[in-house]
Enzyme design. Structure first.
Site, PDB file in Angstrom:
ATOM      1  N   ASP A 216       5.977   2.831   5.080  1.00  6.13           N
ATOM      2  CA  ASP A 216       5.299   1.937   4.137  1.00  6.13           C
ATOM      3  C   ASP A 216       3.908   1.533   4.629  1.00  6.13           C
ATOM      4  O   ASP A 216       3.168   0.875   3.906  1.00  6.13           O
ATOM      5  CB  ASP A 216       6.155   0.686   3.902  1.00  6.13           C
ATOM      6  CG  ASP A 216       5.679  -0.141   2.721  1.00  6.13           C
ATOM      7  OD1 ASP A 216       5.169   0.443   1.750  1.00  6.13           O
ATOM      8  OD2 ASP A 216       5.800  -1.374   2.763  1.00  6.13           O
ATOM      9  N   SER A 240       3.423  -2.914  -3.184  1.00  8.59           N
ATOM     10  CA  SER A 240       4.309  -1.781  -3.434  1.00  8.59           C
ATOM     11  C   SER A 240       5.193  -2.071  -4.637  1.00  8.59           C
ATOM     12  O   SER A 240       5.712  -3.181  -4.791  1.00  8.59           O
ATOM     13  CB  SER A 240       5.179  -1.510  -2.205  1.00  8.59           C
ATOM     14  OG  SER A 240       4.390  -1.261  -1.063  1.00  8.59           O
ATOM     15  N   GLN A 290       5.262   6.872  -3.000  1.00  9.73           N
ATOM     16  CA  GLN A 290       5.156   5.452  -3.312  1.00  9.73           C
ATOM     17  C   GLN A 290       4.211   5.251  -4.487  1.00  9.73           C
ATOM     18  O   GLN A 290       3.181   5.920  -4.590  1.00  9.73           O
ATOM     19  CB  GLN A 290       4.645   4.652  -2.120  1.00  9.73           C
ATOM     20  CG  GLN A 290       4.609   3.142  -2.387  1.00  9.73           C
ATOM     21  CD  GLN A 290       4.180   2.328  -1.171  1.00  9.73           C
ATOM     22  OE1 GLN A 290       3.032   1.904  -1.106  1.00  9.73           O
ATOM     23  NE2 GLN A 290       5.083   2.120  -0.238  1.00  9.73           N
TER      24      GLN A 290
END
Length: 297
Positions: A216, A240, A290
């Protein structure tokens, strides 16, 4: 966590604290509590919630099965001031695969939903299409931590400076380091080496949790490269929205891995990015995607 400040912690202590953070307290009935990071900047880091949710799911499957994929949606910002409750639903236990759903909550409100699939190792046809990019090795690159410390000299006291100076259990070494204060426009692609700053326990589940945690970092920023903007410059607000990881081959997160990211699209206050993680021998060990919110401030 011990009472020693992070500024004086050894690499071994930093990694031990990361392993402790990603571990969980069982509360019975497929319910677990995820520890909070006491030095957090206010909002729970998404990779922490993903890795803890994966760990909660892993605790409910047979020991001979390891995660091969996870898919997560971020619903609300999490608070570093509170622990996170993880509740696991056992949706499938087949001959080779197990599937789990996890809801992460704080104060009764869900902050993340995650689905993870686990597989018992079996043989099958295999291939890898595409080679690892030819980039300088990590030994030829300065640690990103050194670059951040230099940048911090020009940043006033506050959360951004705190974030820049906070020691990390992950050693990142960027092939194309960005200027945090004045990012330039460039192609939406990046390469960064990473590994933990000290050895990890041998369990595969720990290494997969650490990769999920690390995946991430930096990936969404790739979608801002063509625009010469950065989340930390105050021009863009980012968060996110969803995150997915596929684990392909064995790896060690305490040995160098190359994270290759690109962003084929952004628009409508969203950015989409992809990542590939390679071992030093060129083996593709994981893939990441993502989508995140990227909104003008």
């Amino acid at each position: 966590m011990d009472s020693v400040s992070e500024q004086s912690q050894t690499p071994e202590q930093l990694v031990a604290d990361l392993v402790f953070l990603l571990d969980l307290e069982p509360k019975g009935g497929d319910r677990f509590i995820g520890r909070r990071r006491p030095d957090g900047t206010g909002r729970v880091f998404g990779g922490q919630a993903i890795a803890q949710a994966l760990g909660a799911a892993r605790r409910t499957v047979d020991a001979d099965r390891e995660a091969h994929s996870l898919h997560a949606y971020f619903l609300r910002p999490g608070s570093d001031d509170l622990p996170i409750e993880y509740r696991v639903k056992r949706d499938l236990d087949g001959r080779s695969f197990s599937n789990r759903r996890v809801v992460a909550s704080q104060e009764g409100k869900p902050i993340l939903n995650l689905t993870a699939s686990f597989q018992r190792p079996v043989d099958g046809p295999g291939h890898q299409f595409g080679e690892m990019p030819d980039v300088p090795g990590p030994e030829d690159l300065p640690p990103d931590a050194d670059i951040r410390q230099e940048v911090a000299r020009h940043v006033p006291e506050g959360k951004i400076r705190q974030l820049l100076l906070r020691p990390s259990p992950i050693d990142f070494r960027s092939v194309e380091p960005r200027d945090w204060l004045a990012p330039e426009k460039r192609a939406p692609k990046a390469h960064v080496w990473f590994r933990t700053v000290a050895p990890l326990p041998a369990e595969d589940a720990v290494h997969r949790a650490v990769l999920a945690y690390t995946s991430d970092f930096q990936i969404l920023a790739t979608a801002l490269h063509p625009h010469g903007k950065g989340i930390h410059t105050g021009e863009v607000k980012g968060a996110s929205l969803d995150h997915a990881v596929w684990f392909h081959a064995p790896f060690s997160a305490d040995d160098w891995l190359l994270f290759v990211t690109d962003s084929p699209w952004s628009g409508g206050a969203r950015g989409f990015a992809r990542g590939q993680v390679f071992r030093r021998d060129g083996t593709l060990v994981a893939s990441v995607t993502q989508e995140g919110m990227l909104r003008h401030v």
